[in-house]
Design a protein around this motif. Structure first.
Motif, mmCIF file in Angstrom:
data_model
loop_
_atom_site.group_PDB
_atom_site.id
_atom_site.type_symbol
_atom_site.label_atom_id
_atom_site.label_comp_id
_atom_site.label_asym_id
_atom_site.label_seq_id
_atom_site.Cartn_x
_atom_site.Cartn_y
_atom_site.Cartn_z
ATOM 1 N N SER A 233 14.579 -5.536 -6.631
ATOM 2 C CA SER A 233 13.719 -4.925 -5.620
ATOM 3 C C SER A 233 12.529 -4.279 -6.309
ATOM 4 C CB SER A 233 14.476 -3.877 -4.786
ATOM 5 O OG SER A 233 14.690 -2.691 -5.525
ATOM 6 N N ALA A 234 11.463 -4.118 -5.531
ATOM 7 C CA ALA A 234 10.255 -3.439 -6.005
ATOM 8 C C ALA A 234 9.864 -2.399 -4.974
ATOM 9 C CB ALA A 234 9.119 -4.440 -6.187
ATOM 10 N N SER A 235 9.478 -1.219 -5.436
ATOM 11 C CA SER A 235 8.991 -0.164 -4.549
ATOM 12 C C SER A 235 7.571 0.166 -4.972
ATOM 13 C CB SER A 235 9.887 1.073 -4.640
ATOM 14 O OG SER A 235 11.222 0.743 -4.292
ATOM 15 N N LEU A 236 6.633 -0.054 -4.035
ATOM 16 C CA LEU A 236 5.214 0.055 -4.357
ATOM 17 C C LEU A 236 4.547 1.151 -3.551
ATOM 18 C CD1 LEU A 236 4.334 -3.760 -4.315
ATOM 19 C CD2 LEU A 236 5.163 -2.380 -6.241
ATOM 20 N N GLY A 237 3.517 1.744 -4.127
ATOM 21 C CA GLY A 237 2.732 2.763 -3.446
ATOM 22 C C GLY A 237 1.283 2.345 -3.366
ATOM 23 N N ALA A 238 0.415 3.325 -3.335
ATOM 24 C CA ALA A 238 -1.021 3.046 -3.294
ATOM 25 C C ALA A 238 -1.485 2.447 -4.612
ATOM 26 C CB ALA A 238 -1.791 4.325 -2.983
ATOM 27 N N GLU A 239 -2.657 1.853 -4.593
ATOM 28 C CA GLU A 239 -3.208 1.257 -5.809
ATOM 29 C C GLU A 239 -3.310 2.299 -6.915
ATOM 30 O OE1 GLU A 239 -7.122 -1.360 -7.242
ATOM 31 O OE2 GLU A 239 -6.866 -0.763 -5.137
ATOM 32 N N GLY B 255 8.527 11.338 -5.119
ATOM 33 C CA GLY B 255 7.540 11.874 -6.056
ATOM 34 C C GLY B 255 6.466 10.869 -6.408
ATOM 35 N N LEU B 256 6.845 9.617 -6.555
ATOM 36 C CA LEU B 256 5.862 8.570 -6.834
ATOM 37 C C LEU B 256 5.166 8.097 -5.561
ATOM 38 C CD1 LEU B 256 7.816 6.338 -9.410
ATOM 39 C CD2 LEU B 256 5.934 7.921 -9.892
ATOM 40 N N ASP B 257 5.751 8.450 -4.409
ATOM 41 C CA ASP B 257 5.247 8.007 -3.104
ATOM 42 C C ASP B 257 5.175 6.486 -3.053
ATOM 43 O OD1 ASP B 257 4.486 8.389 -0.482
ATOM 44 O OD2 ASP B 257 2.362 8.587 -0.947
ATOM 45 N N VAL C 120 -0.707 3.588 -8.463
ATOM 46 C CA VAL C 120 0.579 4.278 -8.585
ATOM 47 C C VAL C 120 1.574 3.331 -9.246
ATOM 48 C CG1 VAL C 120 2.526 5.271 -7.306
ATOM 49 C CG2 VAL C 120 0.180 5.743 -6.589
ATOM 50 N N PRO C 121 2.299 3.775 -10.275
ATOM 51 C CA PRO C 121 3.274 2.882 -10.906
ATOM 52 C C PRO C 121 4.368 2.472 -9.938
ATOM 53 C CG PRO C 121 3.537 5.146 -11.687
ATOM 54 C CD PRO C 121 2.265 5.103 -10.900
ATOM 55 N N GLY C 122 4.737 1.202 -9.974
ATOM 56 C CA GLY C 122 5.808 0.719 -9.120
ATOM 57 C C GLY C 122 7.168 1.072 -9.709
#
Length: 351
Positions: A263-269, A94-96, A271-273
């Motif tokens: 761990s960190a899960s990141l998306g596009a600029e 959902g957060l991509d 988007v909350p990590g």
């Protein structure tokens, strides 16, 4: 505007370690608004779903999300579609947040706690970049059924598109440029079409946008072997969803305990990590008060650094954890006797 950190404690030891991280956040970033929600089994019990639409919307509106852990034997027999783990997968999708960063560094004080010899892990500092929202965990078709001959079968599909590979590769290249500039891309191109495609796409992107990057390729099983033979040969490891999952858990044990790794899960600029400890819900020790809070606290450190743009606060957290360990602070997984609260107190003293 005031920043918001959404806490999703989840199940098992999740509330305990997330509570520890909350205490640290109150000290190093008191102006960040801390909110809380439900995910996993806790959400299933209270709301009938492992992740509600409302919680997902709150995650979208936050600046970062810190998750504890999901799952446990209590929900082992529920329908797969609503198992606690589905809440985590839905949150990621959902957060991509497509790029999962899993650092594996060995604190000097824990060198002798590793399962490998000192010379193999002393000074270890590598980063695994795992694609998180595609591959075999999400591919279709998937299921368990009976074929035309009456034989039961279970199947999953590993599928990637070029843009999915390209975007996570760009993240790996960008991170490597801030380190030694070396990326090892991992797959099973010798037996899997999706692996062969992965290698093609990573190679093609390197040819057009890999300035300053030394790119190598390795089969996933060979990488698993090399991680325990000579782990310091790696700097950034780029892998798909499945192999990244396996290799990062292996790398975790090089550092002394899976209870140490964030761990960190990141998306596009913009988007909350999504930040979470690598360990699971550990239902066997849940509620006993001796879970290691360091992975959750270091996940907060990553949130401060990667999503909240507070590197000074992140440095304070990292240094405090390192100093507490140097002073002998240890939970049971590290060979000590400290409780979750006592370990957190020791880190706070170092702040």
């Amino acid at each position: 505007m005031k920043q918001t950190l959404l806490l999703l404690p989840g199940d098992g030891i999740g509330p305990e370690v997330t509570g520890a991280a909350r205490r640290i956040a109150d000290l190093v970033a008191p102006d960040v608004a801390l909110e809380e929600g439900l995910v996993g089994g806790a959400a299933l019990d209270a709301e009938g779903t492992p992740l509600s639409d409302e919680t997902l919307q709150r995650a979208h509106k936050s600046d970062a999300v810190l998750l504890g852990a999901v799952g446990g034997p209590k929900w082992a027999t529920v329908d797969r579609a609503v198992r606690p783990e589905m809440g985590l997968l839905r949150l990621r999708k959902g957060l991509d947040v497509f790029a999962n960063l899993r650092p594996a560094y060995c604190f000097e004080a824990l060198v002798d706690s590793s399962s490998l010899k000192r010379d193999r892990v002393e000074g270890l500092d590598l980063m695994i970049v795992r694609e998180l929202t595609s591959g075999v965990y999400f591919g279709e078709p998937r299921g368990i059924d009976t074929d035309e001959n009456g034989v039961r079968r279970g199947y999953d599909t590993s599928v990637y598109t070029a843009p999915e590979i390209e975007r996570v590769t760009r993240v790996a290249f960008a991170i490597a440029r801030g380190r030694s500039g070396r990326v090892c891309s991992v797959e099973k191109s010798n037996v899997m079409e999706s692996g062969h495609f992965w290698r093609q796409e990573v190679t093609a992107l390197h040819e057009i946008g890999g300035e300053g990057i030394e790119l190598t390729h390795m089969l996933a099983d060979a990488c698993a072997m090399e991680l325990v033979r000579q782990p310091k040969q790696f700097d950034v490891i780029l892998a798909d969803n499945l192999f990244g999952d396996l290799l990062s858990d292996e790398a975790a044990m090089l550092t002394g305990s899976i209870g140490m790794l964030p761990s960190a899960s990141l998306g596009a600029e913009g988007v909350p990590g999504l930040f979470e400890p690598v360990h699971g819900s550990a239902p066997d020790i849940a509620g006993k008060g001796y879970a290691n809070p360091c992975a959750a606290i270091l996940s907060l450190e990553m949130a401060l650094r990667w999503s909240l743009a507070r590197p000074d606060a992140a440095d304070r957290v990292m240094h405090a954890v390192a100093h507490a360990l140097k002073e002998g602070a240890r939970t049971r997984d590290l060979g000590g006797e400290m409780s979750t609260t006592e370990m957190t107190d020791a880190i706070i003293d170092c702040l």
